[in-house]
Scaffold this active site. Sequence first.
Site, mmCIF file in Angstrom:
data_model
loop_
_atom_site.group_PDB
_atom_site.id
_atom_site.type_symbol
_atom_site.label_atom_id
_atom_site.label_comp_id
_atom_site.label_asym_id
_atom_site.label_seq_id
_atom_site.Cartn_x
_atom_site.Cartn_y
_atom_site.Cartn_z
ATOM 1 N N ARG A 135 6.989 0.622 1.933
ATOM 2 C CA ARG A 135 6.697 -0.800 2.667
ATOM 3 C C ARG A 135 5.755 -1.846 2.327
ATOM 4 O O ARG A 135 4.746 -1.433 1.433
ATOM 5 C CB ARG A 135 6.033 0.023 3.913
ATOM 6 C CG ARG A 135 6.971 0.489 4.884
ATOM 7 C CD ARG A 135 6.206 1.576 5.867
ATOM 8 N NE ARG A 135 5.964 2.785 5.154
ATOM 9 C CZ ARG A 135 5.144 3.788 5.554
ATOM 10 N NH1 ARG A 135 4.611 3.623 6.449
ATOM 11 N NH2 ARG A 135 5.174 4.952 4.922
ATOM 12 N N ASP B 114 -10.379 -0.369 14.635
ATOM 13 C CA ASP B 114 -10.768 -0.367 13.601
ATOM 14 C C ASP B 114 -12.384 -0.750 13.650
ATOM 15 O O ASP B 114 -12.669 -1.571 14.162
ATOM 16 C CB ASP B 114 -10.205 -1.420 12.583
ATOM 17 C CG ASP B 114 -8.699 -0.842 12.386
ATOM 18 O OD1 ASP B 114 -8.563 0.543 12.173
ATOM 19 O OD2 ASP B 114 -7.829 -1.666 12.423
ATOM 20 N N CYS C 5 -7.656 -12.553 20.303
ATOM 21 C CA CYS C 5 -7.888 -11.360 20.897
ATOM 22 C C CYS C 5 -9.370 -11.105 20.330
ATOM 23 O O CYS C 5 -9.452 -10.998 18.910
ATOM 24 C CB CYS C 5 -6.866 -10.351 20.594
ATOM 25 S SG CYS C 5 -5.075 -10.850 20.747
ATOM 26 N N CYS D 105 -2.391 -17.445 15.850
ATOM 27 C CA CYS D 105 -2.264 -16.747 16.819
ATOM 28 C C CYS D 105 -2.246 -17.608 18.306
ATOM 29 O O CYS D 105 -3.162 -18.530 18.269
ATOM 30 C CB CYS D 105 -3.028 -15.682 16.912
ATOM 31 S SG CYS D 105 -2.927 -14.549 15.532
ATOM 32 N N LYS E 218 -2.755 4.755 7.526
ATOM 33 C CA LYS E 218 -2.861 5.377 8.837
ATOM 34 C C LYS E 218 -2.741 6.912 8.661
ATOM 35 O O LYS E 218 -1.718 7.570 8.105
ATOM 36 C CB LYS E 218 -1.655 4.687 9.665
ATOM 37 C CG LYS E 218 -2.087 3.265 9.892
ATOM 38 C CD LYS E 218 -0.805 2.677 10.535
ATOM 39 C CE LYS E 218 -0.873 1.268 10.778
ATOM 40 N NZ LYS E 218 -0.643 0.617 9.547
ATOM 41 N N ARG F 158 -8.181 -8.671 12.216
ATOM 42 C CA ARG F 158 -8.150 -9.705 11.150
ATOM 43 C C ARG F 158 -9.052 -10.814 11.531
ATOM 44 O O ARG F 158 -8.850 -11.949 11.186
ATOM 45 C CB ARG F 158 -6.839 -10.160 10.770
ATOM 46 C CG ARG F 158 -5.929 -9.252 10.264
ATOM 47 C CD ARG F 158 -4.725 -9.503 9.416
ATOM 48 N NE ARG F 158 -3.984 -8.296 9.248
ATOM 49 C CZ ARG F 158 -2.772 -7.882 9.435
ATOM 50 N NH1 ARG F 158 -2.333 -8.651 10.552
ATOM 51 N NH2 ARG F 158 -2.278 -6.851 9.183
ATOM 52 N N ASP G 176 -6.819 4.187 11.029
ATOM 53 C CA ASP G 176 -6.307 3.703 9.715
ATOM 54 C C ASP G 176 -7.603 3.978 9.009
ATOM 55 O O ASP G 176 -8.782 3.456 9.214
ATOM 56 C CB ASP G 176 -6.100 2.146 10.117
ATOM 57 C CG ASP G 176 -4.967 1.585 9.319
ATOM 58 O OD1 ASP G 176 -5.054 2.109 8.017
ATOM 59 O OD2 ASP G 176 -4.525 0.542 9.591
ATOM 60 N N ARG H 95 0.699 -1.254 -0.024
ATOM 61 C CA ARG H 95 -0.078 0.131 0.041
ATOM 62 C C ARG H 95 0.873 1.275 0.088
ATOM 63 O O ARG H 95 0.694 1.971 -0.829
ATOM 64 C CB ARG H 95 -0.959 0.056 1.206
ATOM 65 C CG ARG H 95 -1.773 1.132 1.620
ATOM 66 C CD ARG H 95 -2.717 1.161 2.495
ATOM 67 N NE ARG H 95 -3.691 0.039 2.079
ATOM 68 C CZ ARG H 95 -4.410 -0.779 3.038
ATOM 69 N NH1 ARG H 95 -4.230 -0.327 4.354
ATOM 70 N NH2 ARG H 95 -5.206 -1.554 2.595
ATOM 71 N N TYR H 96 1.714 1.269 0.905
ATOM 72 C CA TYR H 96 2.699 2.507 1.019
ATOM 73 C C TYR H 96 4.094 2.204 -0.030
ATOM 74 O O TYR H 96 4.228 0.985 -0.110
ATOM 75 C CB TYR H 96 2.984 2.663 2.536
ATOM 76 C CG TYR H 96 2.167 2.822 3.268
ATOM 77 C CD1 TYR H 96 1.298 3.940 3.764
ATOM 78 C CD2 TYR H 96 1.837 1.676 4.191
ATOM 79 C CE1 TYR H 96 0.286 4.095 4.582
ATOM 80 C CE2 TYR H 96 0.898 1.822 5.230
ATOM 81 C CZ TYR H 96 0.161 2.759 5.309
ATOM 82 O OH TYR H 96 -0.997 2.915 6.284
ATOM 83 N N CYS I 39 -9.648 -8.118 17.625
ATOM 84 C CA CYS I 39 -8.703 -8.436 16.407
ATOM 85 C C CYS I 39 -9.258 -7.662 15.069
ATOM 86 O O CYS I 39 -10.316 -8.185 14.839
ATOM 87 C CB CYS I 39 -8.322 -10.039 16.291
ATOM 88 S SG CYS I 39 -7.466 -10.216 14.803
HETATM 89 S S1 SF4 Z 1 -4.745 -9.147 17.583
HETATM 90 FE FE1 SF4 Z 1 -5.375 -10.556 16.001
HETATM 91 S S2 SF4 Z 1 -3.649 -10.915 14.679
HETATM 92 FE FE2 SF4 Z 1 -2.835 -9.895 16.649
HETATM 93 S S3 SF4 Z 1 -2.325 -11.704 18.023
HETATM 94 FE FE3 SF4 Z 1 -4.662 -11.192 18.461
HETATM 95 S S4 SF4 Z 1 -5.762 -12.430 17.446
HETATM 96 FE FE4 SF4 Z 1 -3.509 -12.683 16.511
#
Ligand code: SF4
Length: 341
Positions: free
Chosen positions: A89, A267, A102, A98, A311, A107, A304, A85-86, A105
């Site tokens: 980078r 986000d 979380c 993972c 960002k 994603r 973002d 994108r940038y 998250c």
């Molecule tokens: S925020 Fe999402 S990508 Fe990052 S460690 Fe937690 S679950 Fe995994």
Amino acid sequence: MIKTLSELEELLPLSPEEKEAFERVSSVYPFSSSEYYIRLARKSEAVRKMVLPSLEEIDEDVQSAGEDDPLNEERDSKVPNLTHRYPDRVLLITTNYCPVLCRYCMRKRNWKRPTFTISEDEVEGALSYIRSNPQVRDVLISGGDPLTLPLDLLEKVLLELKKLPHVEVVRIGTRVPVVDPERVLRRDLLFLIERSEKVWVNTHFNHPDEITPEAKEAVRALLKCGAPVNNQTVLLKGINDSVETLEKLFRNLQKIKVRPYYLFHCDPVKGVIHFSTSITRGLEILKELFKRLSPLAIPYYAVDGPGGYGKVPLLPHRFRVENGKYLFESFNGKWFVMEDR
Ligand code: SF4
């Protein structure tokens, strides 16, 4: 890894509401955690909220207010698993695995997909894209968590990137030092990071309770092998959206030589919106932090741009222009004037 309700309950007694949430939510957004992080959840309400499923994730309003991929990461993908994108980078996604899922998250969309690890051919495809784009000077390896990759695969990626003169920085985005710190202490992994020379580590501490003796040891080991350690925090409602909590977090990070680098606004992701504070609240907190902390302990607060705009760092408004003159607010709330020569 703890994945099932019975495994979880052996380590962490749940309330009837938490149990119900686990049962109803985990079929939509799975649960998974390291044993270490569950033990930490016993002592920390904030950690508990970051790791346990809650009914809000599947609430209709929370679902409809967000998108699966609001940042359009997949649109900007140039070859499989690589987003450019940038100009200078690229982002390389190496796995969707993972050690902890979380709940906030960005994603989360990947959780529904089968676990994948980038194949050798895909690694080669990504490397060949980077080789043929000499403007790329910074490669962010993220996930999922790259520190969970088989070591020979991580070695291939890191040592091939080391050979490319135009790649000056390789960043590893990882939550392993926070959620499974012992994993960092493997000698072969640390030796690889040291040999790779270009590696910077971006950790992901969100709350002071996460800075445990074990996490400190993991950070110390990374610093010892020459990797600068920076931290990204997500601003999370009910978890760290207070001046006191963030002040303590950033001070304690600085004490262990981790530079607070980004404070991300949450986000607009499907199943995550309930963690979002307002931008106004984020700026209020930041304004207060500027009075209390040295700039070395203050991260960029950034949004973002939904749609893939990238960002944008935000600063609290501490100046205005009047009659061609700039008026600035000092750290202790006094105003002074400077001419714009
Ligand atoms: S925020 Fe999402 S990508 Fe990052 S460690 Fe937690 S679950 Fe995994």
